[in-house]
Write a protein that holds these residues in place. Structure first.
Motif, PDB file in Angstrom:
ATOM      1  N   SER A 258      47.648  35.577  37.686  1.00 40.22           N
ATOM      2  CA  SER A 258      46.889  34.747  36.752  1.00 40.22           C
ATOM      3  C   SER A 258      45.920  35.622  35.972  1.00 40.22           C
ATOM      4  O   SER A 258      45.418  36.625  36.494  1.00 40.22           O
ATOM      5  CB  SER A 258      46.119  33.659  37.511  1.00 40.22           C
ATOM      6  N   GLU A 259      45.665  35.239  34.730  1.00 41.45           N
ATOM      7  CA  GLU A 259      44.701  35.971  33.911  1.00 41.45           C
ATOM      8  C   GLU A 259      43.278  35.775  34.400  1.00 41.45           C
ATOM      9  O   GLU A 259      42.385  36.545  34.036  1.00 41.45           O
ATOM     10  CB  GLU A 259      44.797  35.530  32.440  1.00 41.45           C
ATOM     11  N   SER A 260      43.047  34.758  35.198  1.00 44.97           N
ATOM     12  CA  SER A 260      41.682  34.458  35.635  1.00 44.97           C
ATOM     13  C   SER A 260      41.170  35.447  36.671  1.00 44.97           C
ATOM     14  O   SER A 260      39.976  35.502  36.941  1.00 44.97           O
ATOM     15  CB  SER A 260      41.607  33.035  36.191  1.00 44.97           C
ATOM     16  N   ILE A 261      42.074  36.223  37.300  1.00 44.90           N
ATOM     17  CA  ILE A 261      41.648  37.241  38.257  1.00 44.90           C
ATOM     18  C   ILE A 261      41.975  38.616  37.693  1.00 44.90           C
ATOM     19  O   ILE A 261      42.924  38.783  36.938  1.00 44.90           O
ATOM     20  CB  ILE A 261      42.314  37.046  39.637  1.00 44.90           C
ATOM     21  N   ARG A 262      41.180  39.597  38.084  1.00 45.55           N
ATOM     22  CA  ARG A 262      41.344  40.939  37.546  1.00 45.55           C
ATOM     23  C   ARG A 262      42.569  41.641  38.124  1.00 45.55           C
ATOM     24  O   ARG A 262      43.246  42.386  37.427  1.00 45.55           O
ATOM     25  CB  ARG A 262      40.081  41.755  37.864  1.00 45.55           C
ATOM     26  N   PHE A 263      42.863  41.392  39.403  1.00 49.25           N
ATOM     27  CA  PHE A 263      43.950  42.095  40.076  1.00 49.25           C
ATOM     28  C   PHE A 263      45.287  41.780  39.415  1.00 49.25           C
ATOM     29  O   PHE A 263      45.680  40.627  39.272  1.00 49.25           O
ATOM     30  CB  PHE A 263      43.990  41.682  41.545  1.00 49.25           C
ATOM     31  N   CYS A 264      45.990  42.837  38.977  1.00 50.18           N
ATOM     32  CA  CYS A 264      47.312  42.715  38.333  1.00 50.18           C
ATOM     33  C   CYS A 264      47.276  41.752  37.145  1.00 50.18           C
ATOM     34  O   CYS A 264      48.211  40.994  36.909  1.00 50.18           O
ATOM     35  CB  CYS A 264      48.367  42.260  39.333  1.00 50.18           C
ATOM     36  N   SER A 265      46.182  41.782  36.401  1.00 49.91           N
ATOM     37  CA  SER A 265      46.089  40.931  35.208  1.00 49.91           C
ATOM     38  C   SER A 265      46.813  41.528  34.013  1.00 49.91           C
ATOM     39  O   SER A 265      46.920  40.887  32.965  1.00 49.91           O
ATOM     40  CB  SER A 265      44.615  40.709  34.844  1.00 49.91           C
ATOM     41  N   ASN A 266      47.302  42.756  34.162  1.00 50.64           N
ATOM     42  CA  ASN A 266      47.990  43.445  33.069  1.00 50.64           C
ATOM     43  C   ASN A 266      49.062  44.343  33.690  1.00 50.64           C
ATOM     44  O   ASN A 266      48.750  45.384  34.255  1.00 50.64           O
ATOM     45  CB  ASN A 266      46.986  44.262  32.255  1.00 50.64           C
ATOM     46  N   LEU A 267      50.327  43.939  33.584  1.00 52.20           N
ATOM     47  CA  LEU A 267      51.402  44.695  34.212  1.00 52.20           C
ATOM     48  C   LEU A 267      51.624  46.052  33.569  1.00 52.20           C
ATOM     49  O   LEU A 267      52.306  46.904  34.137  1.00 52.20           O
ATOM     50  CB  LEU A 267      52.708  43.891  34.171  1.00 52.20           C
ATOM     51  N   ALA A 268      51.061  46.268  32.394  1.00 51.82           N
ATOM     52  CA  ALA A 268      51.172  47.566  31.731  1.00 51.82           C
ATOM     53  C   ALA A 268      50.006  48.478  32.086  1.00 51.82           C
ATOM     54  O   ALA A 268      49.865  49.556  31.510  1.00 51.82           O
ATOM     55  CB  ALA A 268      51.237  47.381  30.212  1.00 51.82           C
ATOM     56  N   ALA A 269      49.172  48.065  33.048  1.00 47.49           N
ATOM     57  CA  ALA A 269      48.007  48.837  33.479  1.00 47.49           C
ATOM     58  C   ALA A 269      47.991  48.899  34.999  1.00 47.49           C
ATOM     59  O   ALA A 269      48.709  48.159  35.670  1.00 47.49           O
ATOM     60  CB  ALA A 269      46.724  48.183  32.954  1.00 47.49           C
ATOM     61  N   PRO A 270      47.171  49.789  35.581  1.00 47.31           N
ATOM     62  CA  PRO A 270      46.994  49.775  37.039  1.00 47.31           C
ATOM     63  C   PRO A 270      46.502  48.411  37.513  1.00 47.31           C
ATOM     64  O   PRO A 270      45.940  47.639  36.735  1.00 47.31           O
ATOM     65  CB  PRO A 270      45.954  50.875  37.276  1.00 47.31           C
ATOM     66  N   ASP A 271      46.682  48.121  38.796  1.00 53.46           N
ATOM     67  CA  ASP A 271      46.376  46.767  39.273  1.00 53.46           C
ATOM     68  C   ASP A 271      44.880  46.478  39.350  1.00 53.46           C
ATOM     69  O   ASP A 271      44.480  45.329  39.345  1.00 53.46           O
ATOM     70  CB  ASP A 271      47.035  46.516  40.627  1.00 53.46           C
ATOM     71  N   MET A 272      44.023  47.514  39.410  1.00 53.34           N
ATOM     72  CA  MET A 272      42.567  47.340  39.362  1.00 53.34           C
ATOM     73  C   MET A 272      42.091  46.323  40.408  1.00 53.34           C
ATOM     74  O   MET A 272      41.462  45.322  40.091  1.00 53.34           O
ATOM     75  CB  MET A 272      42.114  46.931  37.956  1.00 53.34           C
ATOM     76  N   PHE A 273      42.406  46.609  41.677  1.00 50.87           N
ATOM     77  CA  PHE A 273      42.079  45.690  42.762  1.00 50.87           C
ATOM     78  C   PHE A 273      40.575  45.564  42.978  1.00 50.87           C
ATOM     79  O   PHE A 273      40.066  44.469  43.221  1.00 50.87           O
ATOM     80  CB  PHE A 273      42.756  46.178  44.052  1.00 50.87           C
ATOM     81  N   PHE A 274      39.863  46.704  42.894  1.00 47.16           N
ATOM     82  CA  PHE A 274      38.437  46.669  43.227  1.00 47.16           C
ATOM     83  C   PHE A 274      37.709  47.758  42.445  1.00 47.16           C
ATOM     84  O   PHE A 274      38.195  48.889  42.333  1.00 47.16           O
ATOM     85  CB  PHE A 274      38.247  46.890  44.735  1.00 47.16           C
ATOM     86  N   ASP A 275      36.557  47.409  41.890  1.00 45.51           N
ATOM     87  CA  ASP A 275      35.735  48.368  41.155  1.00 45.51           C
ATOM     88  C   ASP A 275      34.913  49.172  42.168  1.00 45.51           C
ATOM     89  O   ASP A 275      33.991  48.660  42.782  1.00 45.51           O
ATOM     90  CB  ASP A 275      34.811  47.621  40.190  1.00 45.51           C
ATOM     91  N   TRP A 276      35.265  50.442  42.305  1.00 47.06           N
ATOM     92  CA  TRP A 276      34.601  51.289  43.307  1.00 47.06           C
ATOM     93  C   TRP A 276      33.795  52.416  42.665  1.00 47.06           C
ATOM     94  O   TRP A 276      33.403  53.361  43.355  1.00 47.06           O
ATOM     95  CB  TRP A 276      35.625  51.849  44.290  1.00 47.06           C
ATOM     96  N   SER A 277      33.544  52.317  41.378  1.00 50.43           N
ATOM     97  CA  SER A 277      32.882  53.419  40.668  1.00 50.43           C
ATOM     98  C   SER A 277      31.496  53.716  41.228  1.00 50.43           C
ATOM     99  O   SER A 277      31.033  54.861  41.177  1.00 50.43           O
ATOM    100  CB  SER A 277      32.786  53.102  39.175  1.00 50.43           C
ATOM    101  N   SER A 278      30.814  52.712  41.800  1.00 48.25           N
ATOM    102  CA  SER A 278      29.470  52.934  42.330  1.00 48.25           C
ATOM    103  C   SER A 278      29.493  53.599  43.706  1.00 48.25           C
ATOM    104  O   SER A 278      28.443  53.983  44.211  1.00 48.25           O
ATOM    105  CB  SER A 278      28.722  51.598  42.411  1.00 48.25           C
ATOM    106  N   TRP A 279      30.659  53.745  44.304  1.00 48.88           N
ATOM    107  CA  TRP A 279      30.743  54.321  45.642  1.00 48.88           C
ATOM    108  C   TRP A 279      30.766  55.840  45.633  1.00 48.88           C
ATOM    109  O   TRP A 279      30.463  56.469  46.647  1.00 48.88           O
ATOM    110  CB  TRP A 279      32.025  53.840  46.337  1.00 48.88           C
ATOM    111  N   TRP A 280      31.187  56.427  44.509  1.00 53.35           N
ATOM    112  CA  TRP A 280      31.492  57.852  44.503  1.00 53.35           C
ATOM    113  C   TRP A 280      30.489  58.625  43.678  1.00 53.35           C
ATOM    114  O   TRP A 280      29.766  58.069  42.840  1.00 53.35           O
ATOM    115  CB  TRP A 280      32.899  58.089  43.971  1.00 53.35           C
ATOM    116  N   TRP A 281      30.476  59.936  43.923  1.00 52.31           N
ATOM    117  CA  TRP A 281      29.591  60.792  43.157  1.00 52.31           C
ATOM    118  C   TRP A 281      30.115  60.949  41.736  1.00 52.31           C
ATOM    119  O   TRP A 281      31.278  60.698  41.441  1.00 52.31           O
ATOM    120  CB  TRP A 281      29.428  62.138  43.860  1.00 52.31           C
ATOM    121  N   GLN A 282      29.238  61.411  40.885  1.00 54.86           N
ATOM    122  CA  GLN A 282      29.527  61.426  39.453  1.00 54.86           C
ATOM    123  C   GLN A 282      30.760  62.262  39.115  1.00 54.86           C
ATOM    124  O   GLN A 282      31.572  61.872  38.270  1.00 54.86           O
ATOM    125  CB  GLN A 282      28.302  61.967  38.686  1.00 54.86           C
ATOM    126  N   SER A 283      30.916  63.413  39.766  1.00 50.56           N
ATOM    127  CA  SER A 283      32.041  64.277  39.431  1.00 50.56           C
ATOM    128  C   SER A 283      33.373  63.631  39.798  1.00 50.56           C
ATOM    129  O   SER A 283      34.388  63.895  39.161  1.00 50.56           O
ATOM    130  CB  SER A 283      31.898  65.621  40.152  1.00 50.56           C
TER     131      SER A 283
END
Length: 770
Positions: free
Chosen positions: A622-647
């Motif tokens: 479904s378009e209402s959820i982020r996971f697999c909302s675009n089959l031409a893109a990665p599935d983007m299950f979870f935003d983890w950008s805040s977990w890792w160091w900048q590099s």
């Protein structure tokens, strides 16, 4: 030699797998640092606000530029909107024109098929908000937008906004921040000051449409929190004079005039629902420039036909001679700029022909009766380009994005009418810093016209017009084919679609995929069905291969005995192995055939997903959820950008995994490893063991390679792996071959060198005693 014969299929499979990985590597490009969406929206608002306020201040200080007395009031910075973002209106697009420069500032597609995949917050409309005393000034109210439905008007000042409770809006950045916290279908409350009175309005927000053309500062805000130093960006369809009489571009007077044409205000003339005219007089050169834009409308019965040609804008340039003397004038017009860089952290393209280094936006030029010329973004950034044309008739020139393009087709009476002098590919805005990916630079082009001979004022021929058909839309095959230079099917915009070397696989697979999607109504299920079809067609070959591999396991004891028996005689060992293989009808190269067949299918499907606009924005669930909302893109299950160091988050290269944790690539590689563990024959020697260990390491490396591929491609591999495991389970478990007399003959160990000498001495003495 025998060892090579025995391990040949494994080495060949290993090399073929490595080759496939290298081909996939070819399609992957460094990623740029992720930016929090809220920060990006805020930065975008600041960038837009800064640029707009600075330009408005400069315009306010300019006097009307030789405008007639009756037009003085018209020389005011303004935005003119044509079209609508309401798909039912019959317009394919909504366009905001800026009187500053007389240019296209923003072009939004109205079809719900083409929404913004980066911005999933609520959308009020392209109101081109700027700061003003007491709040946020509304400069445009596009038709069909929530702003128009709510009753907003140009000139209104938004003083407060919010969902449940309104908060004071100090500047445009505050409004952007408030919108970033909303979702489509939310009702946004607005407090508006209009003509000194306060009004309260409610706007039901929608999903943001795709900006096919927009200010480049908004694109940069997606991956950077600041603009390059001394940032300058050209807008779409800027018009400048390249020469007039003996005056050349290097002359100061022409530099001054062109800067005024770019940043100064043009008179808005004759605006209506479908067209607008911009006029600008240049008294120093005694000419007047006129730009006319007309928007097409689709017939009511063709609104829902996605391939009906309505994605075009008619663009006309007129040059008028205001001098009593004849003049020769040439102009230069800027092509489309600010095309989308959606999915900038994972998207990539491949070059047409032998072009290898490309970006997210490249330039394609076609000359009549010649092949197209493509300029990749890195090539343009380096300035390593040559003008195209040089007197040859130009069919079209355009900017090529991943799923969309914007092209200009010069209108002419015949192909011999070569009134375009050259097309020059160049960046349309300041080059990005070196720490940013080159592929994200704003590639575009300029068209230079051959000099026009204008008669004196008042005589026939004192003004001349040139026309362009401007296409701005999705790269759908049937749609692009209808946009042709001189209605010639051999010179259509189909050149913008490129499926790579394996187009002969990609096109049929796409046709079958679209049929399955039409049948079941879901592209995710259609991909699984396509996988079943492909693997089903290959089943006779793959079963034979599986049986062949099982037979190899059955023959392993016999192979070991042959190796032990002929340890020091490679020729006899090889002959014995060949005889054994022939006796049991075993072909050591048969295992490589399925890999040969699957490699074009894999690459063809990969290219299909990266080119076919139908899969863009198509969800698995479904378009209402982020996971697999675009089959031409990665599935983007979870935003983890805040977990890792900048590099880790901001580095470029294959190990910069992006701001999202993707699940499907992990499942894909896990199934690869499972298959390898379950069905790889045991190592017969150290060399084979080393080969298998290297292949295991390559599987880990493949996990990084697959981490940012399209989720639709992962679905194909997951379904294919499950099919392969099931298929192998249907093959009976290998049993050891019955031993033969030839192979069960006891093999005496070979004596050592010392024992051999003693035995020879004993034999000599025994013979002598006799």
């Amino acid at each position: 030699m025998e060892q090579q014969n025995q391990d040949g299929p494994r080495y060949f499979s290993f090399m073929l797998t490595a080759f496939a990985i290298l081909i996939l590597w070819r399609f992957l490009f460094p990623v740029a640092p992720p930016v929090d969406p809220n920060v990006a929206n805020k930065n975008r608002g600041k960038a837009e606000q800064t640029a707009t306020v600075a330009s408005r201040t400069a315009l306010d200080e300019l006097l009307p530029f030789a405008a007639p007395a009756e037009d003085i009031d018209a020389v005011v910075p303004s935005i003119v909107s044509l079209g609508s973002i309401d798909h039912a209106s019959g317009y394919r697009m909504q366009v905001n024109f800026a009187s500053q420069g007389g240019v296209v500032r923003r072009l939004q597609l109205s079809s719900p098929r083409y929404l913004d995949i980066d911005d999933r917050s609520g959308h009020l409309g392209a109101i081109e908000a700027t700061d003003t005393d007491g709040g946020v000034l509304v400069n445009a109210v596009p038709a069909g937008s929530p702003a128009a439905t709510a009753g907003l008007e140009v000139g209104d000042v938004i003083t407060a906004a919010g969902l449940k409770e309104t908060r004071q809006m100090v500047d445009a950045a505050d409004l952007q921040k408030a919108l970033s916290r909303t979702k489509p279908r939310n009702e946004l409350k607005l407090v508006v000051s209009r003509n000194g009175a306060t009004q309260q309005l409610t706007a039901k927000l929608v999903r943001a449409p795709l900006d096919l053309i927009r200010p480049e500062s908004e694109n940069i805000a997606l991956f950077s929190d600041e603009l390059p130093a001394d940032f300058v960006a050209h807008n779409s369809f800027e018009l400048q004079i390249s020469s007039i009489g003996p005056i050349k571009p290097a002359d100061d007077v022409l530099k001054t005039v062109n800067e005024e044409l770019r940043t100064g205000n043009w008179i808005v003339d004759q605006p209506n629902v479908d067209s607008v005219v911009f006029r600008k007089r240049v008294p120093e050169l005694k000419v007047e420039l006129v730009k006319r834009f007309t928007l097409d409308r689709v017939p009511e019965d063709e609104i829902d036909n996605p391939d009906f040609p309505g994605y075009d804008l008619q663009f006309e340039i007129e040059i008028k001679n205001l001098s009593p003397q004849p003049q020769t004038v040439a102009y230069r017009v800027q092509g489309p700029t600010g095309l989308p860089i959606e999915g900038w952290w994972f998207s990539n393209k491949i070059g047409q022909g032998f072009i290898s280094a490309v970006g997210i936006r490249d330039v394609v030029v076609r000359v009549f009766d010649k092949s197209f010329t493509q300029f990749g973004c890195p090539q343009i950034t380096k300035g390593d380009t040559e003008p195209v044309g040089q007197g040859s008739p130009i069919a079209f020139a355009g900017v090529d994005a991943q799923y969309f393009c914007a092209a200009m087709l010069p209108e002419k009476e015949s192909r011999d009418d070569a009134w375009v002098e050259t097309v020059d590919a160049a960046l349309a805005s300041t080059e990005l810093p070196k720490n940013q990916p080159v592929k994200l630079n704003n590639s575009s082009f300029t068209i230079t016209r051959k000099p026009l001979a204008l008669a004196p004022l008042g005589l026939d021929g004192s003004s001349q017009r040139d026309s362009f058909e401007v296409f701005a839309g999705p790269k759908r095959p049937d749609l692009l084919d209808q946009y042709r230079a001189l209605d010639d099917p051999n010179h259509s915009l189909s050149d913008f679609l490129y499926y790579g070397w394996f187009w002969w696989v990609a096109k049929p697979m796409l046709a079958i995929l679209h049929f399955f999607a039409w049948l079941v109504g879901n592209y995710g299920i259609a991909i699984v069905m396509l996988t079943v079809l492909v693997r089903g067609c290959m089943m006779p070959i793959s079963l034979k291969t599986a049986k062949n591999m099982a037979k190899m396991s059955e023959m392993k004891p016999e192979m070991d005995r042959i190796t032990a028996k002929y340890k020091d005689d490679m020729q006899k060992r090889s002959a014995a192995q060949q005889a054994l293989w022939k006796e049991h009808n075993y072909n050591p190269m048969a295992g490589c055939l399925p890999m040969f067949l699957q490699l074009p299918i894999f690459i063809g499907l990969y290219r299909s997903l990266m080119v076919d606009v139908e899969l863009r924005q198509t969800p698995l669930f479904s378009e209402s959820i982020r996971f697999c909302s675009n089959l031409a893109a990665p599935d983007m299950f979870f935003d983890w950008s805040s977990w890792w160091w900048q590099s880790f988050n901001n580095g470029n290269g294959v190990f910069a995994l992006g701001p999202y944790l993707n699940i499907l690539p992990l499942v894909t590689v896990g199934l690869f490893v499972l298959q390898q563990t379950m069905f790889m024959p045991p190592a017969t020697d150290e060399q084979t063991a080393m080969t298998q260990k290297i292949m295991q390491y390559m599987m880990i490396f493949m996990g990084f390679m697959f981490f940012k591929v399209a989720s639709g491609l992962c679905l194909y591999f997951i379904a294919s792996s499950i099919w392969g495991i099931t298929e192998r389970k249907l093959i009976p478990r290998p049993q050891a071959l019955p031993t033969t007399a030839a192979t069960t003959t006891p093999i005496k160990p070979k004596p050592s060198a010392g024992e051999g000498a003693k035995a020879a001495e004993r034999a000599r003495r025994k013979k002598k005693n006799k």
